[in-house]
Design an enzyme around this catalytic site. Sequence first.
Site, PDB file in Angstrom:
ATOM      1  N   TRP A 103       0.837  -1.216   0.000  1.00 56.58           N
ATOM      2  CA  TRP A 103       0.000   0.000   0.000  1.00 56.58           C
ATOM      3  C   TRP A 103       0.861   1.251   0.000  1.00 56.58           C
ATOM      4  O   TRP A 103       0.524   2.234  -0.660  1.00 56.58           O
ATOM      5  CB  TRP A 103      -0.991  -0.033   1.167  1.00 56.58           C
ATOM      6  N   ASP A 173      -1.654   6.768   6.334  1.00 56.52           N
ATOM      7  CA  ASP A 173      -2.667   5.819   5.876  1.00 56.52           C
ATOM      8  C   ASP A 173      -2.949   4.865   7.043  1.00 56.52           C
ATOM      9  O   ASP A 173      -2.134   4.009   7.357  1.00 56.52           O
ATOM     10  CB  ASP A 173      -2.136   5.040   4.659  1.00 56.52           C
ATOM     11  N   LYS A 197     -12.552  -1.865   7.347  1.00 61.62           N
ATOM     12  CA  LYS A 197     -11.864  -2.813   8.220  1.00 61.62           C
ATOM     13  C   LYS A 197     -12.289  -2.596   9.670  1.00 61.62           C
ATOM     14  O   LYS A 197     -12.912  -3.469  10.270  1.00 61.62           O
ATOM     15  CB  LYS A 197     -10.357  -2.693   8.060  1.00 61.62           C
TER      16      LYS A 197
HETATM   17  N1  PMP Z   1      -4.225   1.199   2.451  1.00 59.04           N
HETATM   18  C1  PMP Z   1      -4.236   0.080   3.187  1.00 59.04           C
HETATM   19  C2  PMP Z   1      -3.300  -0.021   4.360  1.00 59.04           C
HETATM   20  C3  PMP Z   1      -5.113  -0.957   2.871  1.00 59.04           C
HETATM   21  O1  PMP Z   1      -5.129  -2.075   3.595  1.00 59.04           O
HETATM   22  C4  PMP Z   1      -5.984  -0.810   1.755  1.00 59.04           C
HETATM   23  C5  PMP Z   1      -6.982  -1.873   1.361  1.00 59.04           C
HETATM   24  N2  PMP Z   1      -6.789  -3.128   1.802  1.00 59.04           N
HETATM   25  C6  PMP Z   1      -5.905   0.357   1.003  1.00 59.04           C
HETATM   26  C7  PMP Z   1      -5.036   1.353   1.392  1.00 59.04           C
HETATM   27  C8  PMP Z   1      -6.776   0.562  -0.211  1.00 59.04           C
HETATM   28  O2  PMP Z   1      -8.069   0.770   0.219  1.00 59.04           O
HETATM   29  P1  PMP Z   1      -9.299   0.838  -0.784  1.00 59.04           P
HETATM   30  O3  PMP Z   1      -9.569  -0.565  -1.225  1.00 59.04           O
HETATM   31  O4  PMP Z   1     -10.385   1.411   0.086  1.00 59.04           O
HETATM   32  O5  PMP Z   1      -8.947   1.730  -1.905  1.00 59.04           O
END
Ligand code: PMP
Length: 362
Positions: A103, A173, A197
């Site tokens: 991420w 994030d 989550k």
């Molecule tokens: N950042 C993290 C730490 C994540 O775990 C995720 C999704 N698993 C995201 C960003 C991306 O999120 P989204 O699917 O809502 O775009």
Amino acid sequence: MVKRVFNFNPGPATLPLDVLEEAAKATVEFNNLGMSILEISHRSKDFEKVLNDCVADVKELLGLPDGYSVLFVGGGASTQFAMIPMNFLPAGGSADYINTGEWSKKAIKEAKLFGTVNVTATSEDKNFSCLPDMQAVKVTPGAAYVHVTSNNTIFGTETFVFPDTGDTPLVCDMSSDIMSWKFDASKFALIYAGAQKNIGPAGVTMVIVRQDFLAKANEKIPTMLKYKTHADNNSLYNTPPAGAIFIVGQVMKWMKRNGGLAVMEAKNKAKADLLYAAIDDGAPFYRGTVEKPARSRMNVTFRLPSEELESKFITEAKEGGLVGLKGHRSVGGCRASIYNAFPLEGVQALVDFMKAFAQKNG
Ligand code: PMP
């Protein structure tokens, strides 16, 4: 009464049953309006109260000082990867990124579209099985901000310590550990998290932004991608994901009823300790993939002696009502995601299953 499984999925993930029941009722009728929460106008007094109560509860739970806006936007956390540099990385400027997993890498990729990215710390050389020393991270002179990922959902690492960035804004994030422990939100200029989550369903992303940081944002960008648009309009510039915001509001009330972030933290710690103890006691059959100091309380990653055994483990666990234990497709193995709403009994059930499985197959 529905028979619920123990849902270890990484997101969308387990939500509290009483929140789901409340949402089910509101999906038929809300506030005696003869309409559901999904049907009322987002400009109505009833929805505005839902939104304002939710914002107030977020602020209360986090102990947010004055000077922050809490926004609810669409597009997932992935859209934030681009919105942050689009708003805050000036032309010709640079920003610091700490690279701790998939991420973070995606955030870096988007930022590079707008300016120079300085990767000031990374654990990529260790396959992201640990975290860089956050206290040793140096800020690049002139960096517009420093970006960090608090919990790495795929690799199963989490930091409870953040770099001291002085006057340089710190952006985080927190998609996969927001509100799972009592942290000092006032250290951050901007926090973002997809809701799916710890705090609600998919479809809404929470952004917490300090207003003095917001004041520095680039004006010449599309209206919907400007944080200021959402801040100036209390997340009501356009039609927000109203149903999802309602459920986030219910999760906030559930957290308040259940003792707030300190209690969430204690429960999350107890769950993670129980599961990591089972992995360590079950060695060498079970093997944690992360160095101990970096272990996540949210996503517990582990391997078995072979991929065949992992596949058998996941299948048999599912038959026993333990669902969603497959690791991310990019890394394999097993992953148990145990966010706020995931019960201790579910972790105990997994631990019992692990012991029995190891005895039979070890
Ligand atoms: N950042 C993290 C730490 C994540 O775990 C995720 C999704 N698993 C995201 C960003 C991306 O999120 P989204 O699917 O809502 O775009």
